[in-house]
Design a protein around this motif. Structure first.
Motif, short mmCIF file in Angstrom:
data_model
loop_
_atom_site.label_atom_id
_atom_site.label_comp_id
_atom_site.label_asym_id
_atom_site.label_seq_id
_atom_site.Cartn_x
_atom_site.Cartn_y
_atom_site.Cartn_z
N THR A 27 0.15 -1.32 0.42
CA THR A 27 0.13 -0.17 -0.28
C THR A 27 1.05 1.23 0.00
O THR A 27 1.97 1.34 0.81
CB THR A 27 -0.86 -0.21 1.26
N GLU A 28 0.68 2.48 -0.70
CA GLU A 28 1.50 3.49 -0.99
C GLU A 28 0.24 4.26 -0.43
O GLU A 28 -0.97 5.02 -0.40
CB GLU A 28 1.33 3.81 -2.23
N PRO A 29 0.76 5.91 -0.05
CA PRO A 29 -0.12 7.03 -0.13
C PRO A 29 -1.12 7.22 -0.72
O PRO A 29 -2.18 7.65 -0.42
CB PRO A 29 0.75 7.95 0.04
N ASP A 30 -1.23 7.02 -2.29
CA ASP A 30 -1.67 7.33 -2.77
C ASP A 30 -2.47 6.28 -3.73
O ASP A 30 -3.13 6.56 -4.72
CB ASP A 30 -1.53 8.62 -4.57
N HIS A 31 -2.06 5.25 -3.42
CA HIS A 31 -2.76 3.78 -4.12
C HIS A 31 -3.05 3.21 -3.32
O HIS A 31 -1.67 1.82 -2.30
CB HIS A 31 -1.62 3.41 -5.12
N GLY A 32 -3.89 2.82 -2.41
CA GLY A 32 -4.37 1.07 -2.10
C GLY A 32 -4.59 0.79 -2.55
O GLY A 32 -4.96 -0.42 -3.08
N SER A 33 -6.54 1.04 -3.37
CA SER A 33 -7.30 -0.59 -2.77
C SER A 33 -6.99 -0.62 -4.98
O SER A 33 -6.96 -1.82 -5.12
CB SER A 33 -8.81 0.22 -3.66
N ASP A 34 -6.07 -0.21 -5.51
CA ASP A 34 -5.25 0.16 -6.88
C ASP A 34 -3.75 -0.73 -6.56
O ASP A 34 -3.09 0.58 -7.09
CB ASP A 34 -5.92 0.91 -7.61
N PRO A 35 -3.82 -1.09 -6.47
CA PRO A 35 -2.30 -1.81 -6.23
C PRO A 35 -1.39 -1.71 -7.09
O PRO A 35 -0.21 -1.02 -7.76
CB PRO A 35 -2.45 -2.64 -5.14
N GLY A 36 -1.88 -1.47 -8.35
CA GLY A 36 -1.23 -1.82 -10.13
C GLY A 36 -0.86 -0.96 -10.22
O GLY A 36 -0.50 -0.14 -11.07
N SER A 37 -1.72 0.86 -9.75
CA SER A 37 -1.06 2.33 -10.03
C SER A 37 0.39 2.03 -8.47
O SER A 37 0.32 3.42 -9.18
CB SER A 37 -2.18 3.01 -9.96
N LEU A 38 1.02 1.21 -7.83
CA LEU A 38 2.10 1.69 -7.54
C LEU A 38 3.20 2.42 -8.01
O LEU A 38 3.66 2.23 -9.37
CB LEU A 38 2.22 0.69 -6.89
N ARG A 39 3.62 3.53 -7.47
CA ARG A 39 4.88 3.82 -7.77
C ARG A 39 6.73 3.87 -7.57
O ARG A 39 6.86 4.39 -7.73
CB ARG A 39 4.60 5.99 -7.31
N THR A 40 6.34 3.11 -6.54
CA THR A 40 7.87 2.76 -5.43
C THR A 40 8.18 1.62 -6.85
O THR A 40 7.64 1.52 -7.49
CB THR A 40 7.84 1.57 -4.53
N TYR A 41 9.19 2.46 -7.14
CA TYR A 41 10.51 1.68 -8.44
C TYR A 41 11.74 1.07 -8.31
O TYR A 41 12.35 2.34 -7.31
CB TYR A 41 10.48 3.12 -9.32
N ALA A 42 12.06 0.19 -8.64
CA ALA A 42 13.32 -0.59 -8.60
C ALA A 42 14.08 -0.44 -9.44
O ALA A 42 13.39 -0.81 -10.93
CB ALA A 42 12.85 -1.71 -7.49
N LYS A 43 14.68 0.30 -9.92
CA LYS A 43 15.82 0.57 -11.39
C LYS A 43 17.44 -0.57 -11.33
O LYS A 43 17.94 -1.02 -10.02
CB LYS A 43 15.95 1.04 -11.80
#
Length: 396
Positions: A144-160
């Protein structure tokens, strides 16, 4: 003509005889967890809740490890290898003490440990699972992210990728166990899809500030996770899954524990209401002798034990390898919703005393408001079932 069999006596604590479905091992596990909770949690939990902290969390985790409650439905690596029903019984007893304690166990076993057990490499399993099963290392689960709870597919945390390493950036929110965790299972977007990472929390750039000012799950550690150029080696990625199906699979396993746990909170409130109704006198007799109060108690008992039967049924299906995610949504939607209603009705039986921490009712009621939301809101589970019933996707 043969004589009619002698019926067993009616048990107000088990009006449907559900215990007949349990074998000796099931009962032993349930009684072990119930005894532990009665000795270690119930004498302290009102104070912990009032203070808004869980000061003994590390010692509690080790004690839970010693009774086999951490990752108990997993096999190997120091885990108990218990059945799904046995795990459910443990969740019920833990949440009858407090939702925060059951959340500690659920996040540890059904989310963090389950993710590593199901999707991790053998090296990752050996590195983390034995210590997590013992309670020596606490885990958390970052989806869960601050702006993405019920829609986890839109998460923004990124790993490169950076050479042979991965570098993670992002934030996670409402993370149980976050600030006391030794390992965080973090889900992040990558160029190849959503991946899971077993992130040691002592890595530079990782921080987990605790979330304060909660009015629910107060006897629980809840944190934000901040990942600021957190560098991990290539062997930190969970190799067994790519995509959203990884975290969703973990969530389904954890939701199953909630199906049972919610009935524990409901049972605690129901028992408090029954005892209060038998001892509180108004108009010259106990209030439990009035028709309106008995109607409330009867309705509470019906919903409570229907919910426990539903949990048993889902547990048997999980043990048989036949439990579908839609069925878990069915159980979570029904049991948490009914548990909240039981708590609210119990509060009316206790009157003004229902809001006092001398009794467990308001504490459970406020905790369940969080349980109602996390790991799938009412609306999300309604839409899961709606899609399954109609074949039509209403999420977007």
């Amino acid at each position: 003509m043969s004589a009619s069999p002698t019926l067993p006596p009616f048990d107000p604590a088990d009006p449907l005889g559900i215990d007949d479905l349990l074998d000796a091992e099931d009962l032993a596990i349930r009684d072990t967890v119930r005894t532990w909770a009665a000795q270690r949690v119930l004498p302290n939990v009102a104070e912990w809740y009032e203070r808004g902290e869980l000061p003994e969390i590390r010692e509690l985790a080790r004690e839970l490890g010693r009774i086999g409650a951490l990752g108990m439905s997993l096999s190997g690596y120091g885990c108990a290898g218990a059945s799904a029903v046995q795990y459910g019984l443990a969740c019920l007893e833990l949440e009858a003490a407090d939702s925060g304690i059951r959340s500690l166990v659920s996040v540890q076993g059904s989310l963090a440990m389950y993710a590593i057990h199901r999707f991790g490499s053998e090296e990752q399993k050996q590195q983390w699972l034995p210590r997590m099963a013992a309670g020596d290392v606490i885990g958390c689960f970052g989806l869960t992210e601050p702006d993405h709870g019920s829609d986890p597919g839109s998460l923004r945390t990124y790993a490169k990728r950076d050479g042979s390493d991965w570098v993670l950036n992002g934030r996670k929110m409402w993370i149980t166990n976050g600030s006391v965790a030794g390992v965080a299972v973090v889900w992040a977007r990558t160029d190849e899809g959503i991946r899971g990472f077993a992130v040691p929390t002592d890595r530079p750039g990782f921080s987990a500030p605790e979330i304060r000012h909660k009015w629910s799950l107060r006897a629980s550690v809840t944190s934000e996770l901040v990942l600021d150029d957190v560098r991990v080696p290539s062997d930190a990625v969970l190799p067994g899954v790519v995509g959203l199906k990884g975290p969703l699979n973990c969530l389904s396993h954890a939701r199953y524990g909630i199906v049972w746990g919610a009935m524990g909170a409901a049972r605690s409130c129901f028992e408090a209401a029954v005892e209060y109704a038998k001892t509180r006198e108004q108009f010259g007799k106990p209030i439990g002798g009035f028709q309106l109060t008995q109607a409330k108690l009867a309705d509470m008992a019906v919903e409570l034990h229907k919910g426990i039967l539903l949990a048993h049924h889902l547990g048997r299906r999980m043990d048989a390898g036949r439990l579908r995610p839609e069925q878990v949504s069915f159980g979570k939607l029904n049991n948490v919703r009914e548990a909240i209603e039981i708590c609210r009705t119990a509060r009316t039986v206790l009157g003004a005393n229902g809001i006092s921490l001398e009794y467990p009712v308001m504490r459970h009621a406020t905790n369940l408001e969080s349980v109602l939301t996390y790991e799938g809101t009412v609306e999300m589970h309604q839409l899961v079932l709606g899609k399954a019933l109609t074949g039509l996707d209403a999420f977007r």
